[in-house]
Design a protein around this motif. Structure first.
Motif, PDB file in Angstrom:
ATOM      1  N   MET A   1      -0.422 -16.721  11.066  1.00 49.58           N
ATOM      2  CA  MET A   1       0.143 -15.735  10.170  1.00 49.58           C
ATOM      3  C   MET A   1      -0.491 -14.380  10.494  1.00 49.58           C
ATOM      4  SD  MET A   1       0.019 -15.552   5.971  1.00 49.58           S
ATOM      5  CE  MET A   1       0.995 -16.980   5.691  1.00 49.58           C
ATOM      6  N   SER A   2       0.332 -13.346  10.583  1.00 49.10           N
ATOM      7  CA  SER A   2      -0.180 -12.014  10.878  1.00 49.10           C
ATOM      8  C   SER A   2      -0.937 -11.460   9.672  1.00 49.10           C
ATOM      9  CB  SER A   2       0.970 -11.074  11.232  1.00 49.10           C
ATOM     10  OG  SER A   2       1.692 -10.717  10.062  1.00 49.10           O
ATOM     11  N   THR A   3      -1.748 -10.477   9.912  1.00 52.06           N
ATOM     12  CA  THR A   3      -2.506  -9.848   8.843  1.00 52.06           C
ATOM     13  C   THR A   3      -1.585  -9.256   7.792  1.00 52.06           C
ATOM     14  OG1 THR A   3      -4.277  -9.339  10.413  1.00 52.06           O
ATOM     15  CG2 THR A   3      -4.273  -8.116   8.339  1.00 52.06           C
ATOM     16  N   LEU A   4      -0.507  -8.620   8.224  1.00 49.89           N
ATOM     17  CA  LEU A   4       0.441  -8.030   7.281  1.00 49.89           C
ATOM     18  C   LEU A   4       1.123  -9.109   6.445  1.00 49.89           C
ATOM     19  CD1 LEU A   4       1.781  -5.537   6.134  1.00 49.89           C
ATOM     20  CD2 LEU A   4       3.433  -5.633   8.020  1.00 49.89           C
ATOM     21  N   ALA A   5       1.521 -10.193   7.061  1.00 50.70           N
ATOM     22  CA  ALA A   5       2.155 -11.283   6.318  1.00 50.70           C
ATOM     23  C   ALA A   5       1.174 -11.885   5.312  1.00 50.70           C
ATOM     24  CB  ALA A   5       2.657 -12.357   7.277  1.00 50.70           C
ATOM     25  N   GLU A   6      -0.077 -12.024   5.735  1.00 53.47           N
ATOM     26  CA  GLU A   6      -1.104 -12.546   4.835  1.00 53.47           C
ATOM     27  C   GLU A   6      -1.314 -11.592   3.659  1.00 53.47           C
ATOM     28  OE1 GLU A   6      -5.790 -13.929   4.996  1.00 53.47           O
ATOM     29  OE2 GLU A   6      -4.700 -13.570   6.857  1.00 53.47           O
ATOM     30  N   ALA A   7      -1.325 -10.291   3.930  1.00 54.00           N
ATOM     31  CA  ALA A   7      -1.488  -9.294   2.863  1.00 54.00           C
ATOM     32  C   ALA A   7      -0.334  -9.365   1.875  1.00 54.00           C
ATOM     33  CB  ALA A   7      -1.594  -7.893   3.460  1.00 54.00           C
ATOM     34  N   ARG A   8       0.860  -9.531   2.380  1.00 51.46           N
ATOM     35  CA  ARG A   8       2.038  -9.648   1.496  1.00 51.46           C
ATOM     36  C   ARG A   8       1.915 -10.868   0.596  1.00 51.46           C
ATOM     37  NH1 ARG A   8       6.048  -7.875   6.192  1.00 51.46           N
ATOM     38  NH2 ARG A   8       6.173  -5.658   5.701  1.00 51.46           N
ATOM     39  N   THR A   9       1.449 -11.961   1.150  1.00 48.18           N
ATOM     40  CA  THR A   9       1.268 -13.181   0.360  1.00 48.18           C
ATOM     41  C   THR A   9       0.209 -12.956  -0.722  1.00 48.18           C
ATOM     42  OG1 THR A   9       1.892 -14.561   2.235  1.00 48.18           O
ATOM     43  CG2 THR A   9       0.636 -15.618   0.477  1.00 48.18           C
ATOM     44  N   LEU A  10      -0.895 -12.354  -0.350  1.00 43.79           N
ATOM     45  CA  LEU A  10      -1.961 -12.081  -1.315  1.00 43.79           C
ATOM     46  C   LEU A  10      -1.510 -11.103  -2.394  1.00 43.79           C
ATOM     47  CD1 LEU A  10      -5.020 -11.808   1.101  1.00 43.79           C
ATOM     48  CD2 LEU A  10      -4.539 -13.651  -0.527  1.00 43.79           C
ATOM     49  N   LEU A  11      -0.699 -10.148  -2.018  1.00 44.43           N
ATOM     50  CA  LEU A  11      -0.212  -9.136  -2.959  1.00 44.43           C
ATOM     51  C   LEU A  11       0.520  -9.779  -4.129  1.00 44.43           C
ATOM     52  CD1 LEU A  11       0.032  -6.083  -3.455  1.00 44.43           C
ATOM     53  CD2 LEU A  11       2.153  -6.132  -2.170  1.00 44.43           C
ATOM     54  N   GLN A  12       1.246 -10.842  -3.869  1.00 41.66           N
ATOM     55  CA  GLN A  12       2.005 -11.522  -4.919  1.00 41.66           C
ATOM     56  C   GLN A  12       1.103 -12.122  -5.991  1.00 41.66           C
ATOM     57  OE1 GLN A  12       4.357 -14.329  -2.744  1.00 41.66           O
ATOM     58  NE2 GLN A  12       5.732 -12.766  -1.926  1.00 41.66           N
ATOM     59  N   SER A  13      -0.130 -12.423  -5.644  1.00 44.14           N
ATOM     60  CA  SER A  13      -1.041 -13.058  -6.601  1.00 44.14           C
ATOM     61  C   SER A  13      -1.858 -12.044  -7.412  1.00 44.14           C
ATOM     62  CB  SER A  13      -1.987 -14.017  -5.875  1.00 44.14           C
ATOM     63  OG  SER A  13      -2.868 -13.296  -5.041  1.00 44.14           O
ATOM     64  N   LEU A  14      -1.738 -10.756  -7.089  1.00 40.66           N
ATOM     65  CA  LEU A  14      -2.511  -9.731  -7.786  1.00 40.66           C
ATOM     66  C   LEU A  14      -1.886  -9.344  -9.115  1.00 40.66           C
ATOM     67  CD1 LEU A  14      -3.358  -7.302  -4.832  1.00 40.66           C
ATOM     68  CD2 LEU A  14      -4.797  -9.108  -5.794  1.00 40.66           C
ATOM     69  N   THR A  15      -2.746  -8.958 -10.049  1.00 39.11           N
ATOM     70  CA  THR A  15      -2.272  -8.422 -11.321  1.00 39.11           C
ATOM     71  C   THR A  15      -1.809  -6.985 -11.088  1.00 39.11           C
ATOM     72  OG1 THR A  15      -4.396  -7.468 -11.941  1.00 39.11           O
ATOM     73  CG2 THR A  15      -4.007  -9.786 -12.559  1.00 39.11           C
ATOM     74  N   PRO A  16      -1.061  -6.416 -12.022  1.00 37.02           N
ATOM     75  CA  PRO A  16      -0.666  -5.007 -11.877  1.00 37.02           C
ATOM     76  C   PRO A  16      -1.873  -4.076 -11.715  1.00 37.02           C
ATOM     77  CG  PRO A  16       0.707  -6.038 -13.529  1.00 37.02           C
ATOM     78  CD  PRO A  16      -0.358  -7.046 -13.163  1.00 37.02           C
ATOM     79  N   GLY A  17      -2.945  -4.332 -12.440  1.00 39.98           N
ATOM     80  CA  GLY A  17      -4.148  -3.500 -12.311  1.00 39.98           C
ATOM     81  C   GLY A  17      -4.784  -3.604 -10.936  1.00 39.98           C
ATOM     82  N   GLU A  18      -4.812  -4.819 -10.408  1.00 43.47           N
ATOM     83  CA  GLU A  18      -5.368  -5.024  -9.068  1.00 43.47           C
ATOM     84  C   GLU A  18      -4.493  -4.362  -8.011  1.00 43.47           C
ATOM     85  OE1 GLU A  18      -7.661  -9.305  -9.668  1.00 43.47           O
ATOM     86  OE2 GLU A  18      -5.485  -9.288  -9.314  1.00 43.47           O
ATOM     87  N   LYS A  19      -3.184  -4.417  -8.209  1.00 42.07           N
ATOM     88  CA  LYS A  19      -2.273  -3.749  -7.281  1.00 42.07           C
ATOM     89  C   LYS A  19      -2.491  -2.250  -7.301  1.00 42.07           C
ATOM     90  CE  LYS A  19       1.344  -7.262  -7.377  1.00 42.07           C
ATOM     91  NZ  LYS A  19       2.697  -7.616  -7.812  1.00 42.07           N
ATOM     92  N   ALA A  20      -2.725  -1.685  -8.490  1.00 48.00           N
ATOM     93  CA  ALA A  20      -2.981  -0.247  -8.602  1.00 48.00           C
ATOM     94  C   ALA A  20      -4.276   0.119  -7.882  1.00 48.00           C
ATOM     95  CB  ALA A  20      -3.042   0.173 -10.071  1.00 48.00           C
ATOM     96  N   ALA A  21      -5.306  -0.691  -8.044  1.00 45.66           N
ATOM     97  CA  ALA A  21      -6.575  -0.433  -7.359  1.00 45.66           C
ATOM     98  C   ALA A  21      -6.404  -0.528  -5.849  1.00 45.66           C
ATOM     99  CB  ALA A  21      -7.641  -1.413  -7.842  1.00 45.66           C
ATOM    100  N   LEU A  22      -5.627  -1.515  -5.400  1.00 44.14           N
ATOM    101  CA  LEU A  22      -5.359  -1.662  -3.966  1.00 44.14           C
ATOM    102  C   LEU A  22      -4.595  -0.458  -3.431  1.00 44.14           C
ATOM    103  CD1 LEU A  22      -5.407  -3.312  -1.354  1.00 44.14           C
ATOM    104  CD2 LEU A  22      -3.349  -4.477  -2.159  1.00 44.14           C
TER     105      LEU A  22
END
Length: 110
Positions: A1-22
């Motif tokens: 899995m590419s780094t970008l694909a892995e990041a997309r997968t991880l992004l789905q598990s983040l809360t809205p606050g965590e997404k804002a921090a990211l």
């Protein structure tokens, strides 16, 4: 899995606050601006430091390299906030060579 694909997968598990921090971290990395970080040749020899303080980023980075926890840093520097450390780590990630050079220079000359 590419780094970008892995990041997309991880992004789905983040809360809205965590997404804002990211998002803030990505924006800092892209623009190379760092809220809460100042540099003035008249203070700390011009080293990047936390705003409102005389605490250079390299000092915090070296402390972390030596195994000092964020909780211990916040205790040792009572005026610091967790946000200050987050800003310091963001700066360190983007300017790793600069910070390592400052650590080396200050350990030799310190």
């Amino acid at each position: 899995m590419s780094t970008l694909a892995e990041a997309r997968t991880l992004l789905q598990s983040l809360t809205p606050g965590e997404k804002a921090a990211l998002l803030q971290t990505v924006a800092h990395d892209l623009t190379q601006t760092f809220p809460g970080i100042d540099s003035d040749p008249r203070i700390c020899g011009g080293a990047a430091r936390l705003a409102r303080t005389r605490i250079p980023i390299w000092t915090l980075a070296r402390s972390r390299q030596l195994g000092i926890s964020e909780a211990d840093l916040l205790h040792a520097y009572p005026t610091l906030r967790a946000e200050d450390l987050a800003n310091a780590w963001s700066y360190e990630r983007a300017r790793r060579d600069e910070i390592q050079t400052a650590i080396s220079e200050n350990e030799v000359n310190g």
